[in-house]
Design an enzyme around this catalytic site. Structure first.
Site, PDB file in Angstrom:
ATOM      1  N   GLU A  96       0.844  -1.187   0.000  1.00 22.89           N
ATOM      2  CA  GLU A  96       0.000   0.000   0.000  1.00 22.89           C
ATOM      3  C   GLU A  96       0.889   1.251   0.000  1.00 22.89           C
ATOM      4  O   GLU A  96       1.941   1.274   0.647  1.00 22.89           O
ATOM      5  CB  GLU A  96      -0.885  -0.012   1.237  1.00 22.89           C
ATOM      6  CG  GLU A  96      -1.904   1.113   1.292  1.00 22.89           C
ATOM      7  CD  GLU A  96      -2.769   1.069   2.534  1.00 22.89           C
ATOM      8  OE1 GLU A  96      -3.896   1.589   2.471  1.00 22.89           O
ATOM      9  OE2 GLU A  96      -2.325   0.512   3.570  1.00 22.89           O
ATOM     10  N   LYS A 103     -10.162   0.635  -1.898  1.00 20.68           N
ATOM     11  CA  LYS A 103     -10.197   0.209  -0.495  1.00 20.68           C
ATOM     12  C   LYS A 103     -11.527   0.578   0.154  1.00 20.68           C
ATOM     13  O   LYS A 103     -11.944   1.739   0.154  1.00 20.68           O
ATOM     14  CB  LYS A 103      -9.036   0.859   0.252  1.00 20.68           C
ATOM     15  CG  LYS A 103      -8.912   0.460   1.714  1.00 20.68           C
ATOM     16  CD  LYS A 103      -7.700   1.186   2.311  1.00 20.68           C
ATOM     17  CE  LYS A 103      -7.513   0.869   3.786  1.00 20.68           C
ATOM     18  NZ  LYS A 103      -6.335   1.584   4.323  1.00 20.68           N
ATOM     19  N   CYS A 119      -5.035  -3.590   3.288  1.00 21.01           N
ATOM     20  CA  CYS A 119      -4.722  -3.202   4.662  1.00 21.01           C
ATOM     21  C   CYS A 119      -5.851  -3.422   5.678  1.00 21.01           C
ATOM     22  O   CYS A 119      -6.080  -4.532   6.118  1.00 21.01           O
ATOM     23  CB  CYS A 119      -4.243  -1.752   4.682  1.00 21.01           C
ATOM     24  SG  CYS A 119      -3.244  -1.323   6.136  1.00 21.01           S
TER      25      CYS A 119
END
Length: 271
Positions: free
Chosen positions: A40, A113, A157
């Protein structure tokens, strides 16, 4: 299939970060990797999230996207380009987007995301929703290699903490997880959660992290991992920049799913 997770300690210069990423991709390709994953924010990791707005690219245009497209094409591999900062619907937000490039350098899939990091203990706090526009759509992408077809589920993440997201990916063979876990949360939960997602979904998880002390002052946990469908650690890279290589195979997935067929089970409805 040989895969590679390129762990980085990204700084505040897009140009330098891109050079580091390209060096790692080249090394992975020379080692025979057919699928390469970056972390990321590989191209830019400042101290303050607001600074991300300065380098946000329009989707389909920009130096970071161009570099990743050329790398995938040059080295003839599948590239999960960590996350790239893209322009959002308004000028006060950006999108943390994971783009997947095929060996022709074309974008094969995009995942924005969904779950945005929120953590506050006073001296250390993060509220990604202040500047990040959350995604809404789950994404999987089929890839073809010499061994056969693989179904890859995309995540980023903080998504790691939400097991329902991964179950809705509908039994992927591989889950990729570019991440920049903090040292605090990584030390406490990273390995446990990565292994849990592999075990629950009976698939490989490639968790590619930022890992070290950044020039911006950030500290990230690292410990990039490749976990197999039984929860076994295939490979790990603790801290610092480097290429984590591992060989994975479809046979292992079939063995585990035949042995303990949990992914075939449906959620029991409440009367």
């Amino acid at each position: 299939m040989r895969i590679a997770a390129c762990q980085m300690v990204s700084g505040t210069s897009v140009e330098r970060n891109l050079q580091s990423a390209l060096t790692l991709i080249r090394s992975a390709a020379e080692s025979g990797a057919e699928l390469v994953v970056l972390p990321e924010y590989f191209a830019y990791l400042p101290k303050w999230d607001k600074d991300m707005l300065e380098v946000a690219e329009a989707y389909g245009d920009g130096p970071v996207q161009k570099a990743m497209s050329e790398a995938a094409r040059q080295f003839q591999l599948w590239l999960v380009a960590g996350t790239i900062i893209l322009k959002a619907d308004d000028e006060s937000h950006y999108i943390d987007a994971c783009l997947v490039y095929n060996p022709n350098g074309e974008v094969e899939a995009r995942y924005d995301k969904i779950h945005l990091f929120e953590f506050d203990r006073g001296d250390e706090h993060y509220h990604e929703d202040s500047y990040t526009q959350a995604g809404k759509t789950l994404t999987t992408v089929p890839i073809e290699t010499w061994e056969g077809a693989w179904r890859v589920g995309l995540s980023v993440c903080f998504d790691l903490r939400f097991p329902e997201l991964f179950r809705r990916l509908d039994s992927p063979d591989i889950i990729t997880l570019p991440a920049s876990f903090t040292t605090t949360t990584g030390r406490a939960h990273w390995e446990t959660l990565v292994k849990a997602r592999a075990i629950e979904n009976q698939c490989y998880v490639i968790a590619c992290a930022q890992g070290g002390d950044h020039e911006s002052g950030r500290q990230t946990w690292g410990h990039s991992l490749v976990i197999d469908p039984w929860g076994v650690t295939v490979a790990e890279l603790t801290r610092g920049e480097g290429v984590l290589l591992a060989d994975i195979n479809l046979r292992r997935i079939r063995e585990v799913r035949d042995l303990l067929p949990t992914v075939k089970s449906k959620l029991l409805a409440t009367p």
